[in-house]
Scaffold this motif. Structure first.
Motif, PDB file in Angstrom:
ATOM      1  N   ILE A  77       1.652 -17.054  -2.126  1.00  0.00           N
ATOM      2  CA  ILE A  77       0.678 -16.705  -1.086  1.00  0.00           C
ATOM      3  C   ILE A  77       1.170 -17.235   0.254  1.00  0.00           C
ATOM      4  O   ILE A  77       1.379 -18.434   0.422  1.00  0.00           O
ATOM      5  CB  ILE A  77      -0.716 -17.291  -1.395  1.00  0.00           C
ATOM      6  N   GLY A  78       1.362 -16.346   1.208  1.00  0.00           N
ATOM      7  CA  GLY A  78       1.862 -16.732   2.517  1.00  0.00           C
ATOM      8  C   GLY A  78       0.753 -17.024   3.519  1.00  0.00           C
ATOM      9  O   GLY A  78      -0.439 -16.965   3.194  1.00  0.00           O
ATOM     10  N   PHE A  89       4.208  -3.730   5.653  1.00  0.00           N
ATOM     11  CA  PHE A  89       3.914  -4.374   4.375  1.00  0.00           C
ATOM     12  C   PHE A  89       3.932  -3.336   3.260  1.00  0.00           C
ATOM     13  O   PHE A  89       3.906  -2.125   3.505  1.00  0.00           O
ATOM     14  CB  PHE A  89       2.537  -5.047   4.413  1.00  0.00           C
ATOM     15  N   ALA A  90       3.972  -3.819   2.028  1.00  0.00           N
ATOM     16  CA  ALA A  90       3.854  -2.961   0.851  1.00  0.00           C
ATOM     17  C   ALA A  90       2.660  -3.424   0.039  1.00  0.00           C
ATOM     18  O   ALA A  90       2.241  -4.584   0.123  1.00  0.00           O
ATOM     19  CB  ALA A  90       5.131  -3.029   0.010  1.00  0.00           C
ATOM     20  N   PHE A  91       2.077  -2.521  -0.729  1.00  0.00           N
ATOM     21  CA  PHE A  91       1.053  -2.921  -1.689  1.00  0.00           C
ATOM     22  C   PHE A  91       1.252  -2.123  -2.971  1.00  0.00           C
ATOM     23  O   PHE A  91       1.526  -0.929  -2.942  1.00  0.00           O
ATOM     24  CB  PHE A  91      -0.373  -2.776  -1.130  1.00  0.00           C
ATOM     25  N   PRO A 157      -2.003  -6.638  -4.307  1.00  0.00           N
ATOM     26  CA  PRO A 157      -1.420  -7.567  -3.337  1.00  0.00           C
ATOM     27  C   PRO A 157      -0.786  -6.820  -2.172  1.00  0.00           C
ATOM     28  O   PRO A 157      -0.122  -5.803  -2.366  1.00  0.00           O
ATOM     29  CB  PRO A 157      -0.350  -8.296  -4.163  1.00  0.00           C
ATOM     30  N   LEU A 158      -0.997  -7.317  -0.968  1.00  0.00           N
ATOM     31  CA  LEU A 158      -0.338  -6.815   0.232  1.00  0.00           C
ATOM     32  C   LEU A 158       0.769  -7.810   0.555  1.00  0.00           C
ATOM     33  O   LEU A 158       0.488  -8.975   0.842  1.00  0.00           O
ATOM     34  CB  LEU A 158      -1.327  -6.722   1.391  1.00  0.00           C
ATOM     35  N   THR A 163      10.488 -10.158   1.017  1.00  0.00           N
ATOM     36  CA  THR A 163      10.369 -11.492   0.405  1.00  0.00           C
ATOM     37  C   THR A 163       9.437 -11.528  -0.799  1.00  0.00           C
ATOM     38  O   THR A 163       9.514 -12.447  -1.610  1.00  0.00           O
ATOM     39  CB  THR A 163       9.866 -12.509   1.436  1.00  0.00           C
ATOM     40  N   GLY A 164       8.531 -10.558  -0.906  1.00  0.00           N
ATOM     41  CA  GLY A 164       7.545 -10.576  -1.984  1.00  0.00           C
ATOM     42  C   GLY A 164       6.381 -11.511  -1.737  1.00  0.00           C
ATOM     43  O   GLY A 164       5.503 -11.660  -2.586  1.00  0.00           O
TER      44      GLY A 164
END
Length: 208
Positions: A77-78, A89-91, A157-158, A163-164
């Motif tokens: 979690i960032g 971003f990706a989700f 998750p977004l 980096t994931g």
């Protein structure tokens, strides 16, 4: 089996976080026999993990589940405070449930705006009970994305595709009901709860 939404592993890998609204409340008339998480072992095999509910944050629509069996690979979690407009971003989740099969789908979207969860109203007559309730809590900021999510993506998750690291959790029901209540037709915009609320939620669950 009734597919309810997407979640992802956090913490020690035995915890899964999702949106609170995807899980039945278990009240009178509920026919839920068991709440399980479906885990993909590989491209063709899946397994079912029995879960228990261990945490709930209704204000930010977050639910924490504890799964049986060995831990999964947890996502990091960032700090959503470092996210900026224009960032991509990706989700990943399961759009439209299991209609398309149990295969995760990944979308990309640009962070187009960091905006309060509720729309301003010209006068009190335009406020509904849900908006008033949220304003009493907080008009916290959410991420607005130019990607398209579907009902099964709730809880996805977004994350940064390089980096994931997770910077938010996709949420359509809570935010669209507040943010886009003034729109006659759905806009196709996707929203996410920033990861700072996930971090705070998980930290509180660790405290004695």
């Amino acid at each position: 089996m009734n597919f309810l939404g997407t979640g992802f592993a956090v913490g020690d890998g035995t915890l899964v976080i999702t949106n609170a609204h995807v899980i039945p409340d278990g009240g009178e008339g509920s026919k839920v026999e068991a709440l399980v998480v479906i885990v993909a072992k590989n491209e063709t095999e899946t397994e079912l993990r029995i879960t228990t509910r261990v945490g709930l944050d209704r204000e930010h629509d977050l639910l924490l589940l504890k799964i049986s069996g060995p831990p999964l690979t947890a996502m990091e979690i960032g700090d959503s405070g470092t996210a900026r407009e224009g960032q991509v971003f990706a989700f990943t989740g399961f759009p439209i449930g299991m209609i398309l099969g149990f295969h995760p789908v990944t979308h990309r979207g640009m962070l187009s705006s960091i905006t309060p969860i509720v729309l301003p109203a010209a006068n009190s007559r335009r406020l509904d009970s849900q908006s008033i309730l949220q304003l009493k809590k907080s008009a916290f900021p959410v991420f607005q994305l130019d990607g398209t999510a579907y009902p099964g993506n709730s809880g996805s998750p977004l994350y940064d595709p390089d980096t994931g690291i997770v910077y938010g959790i996709i949420n359509m029901v809570l935010i669209k009901g507040l943010k886009e209540s003034a729109l006659a037709q759905p806009s196709g915009i996707t929203y996410a709860i920033p990861s700072s609320y996930l971090r705070d939620f998980l930290q509180k669950k660790k405290e004695p």
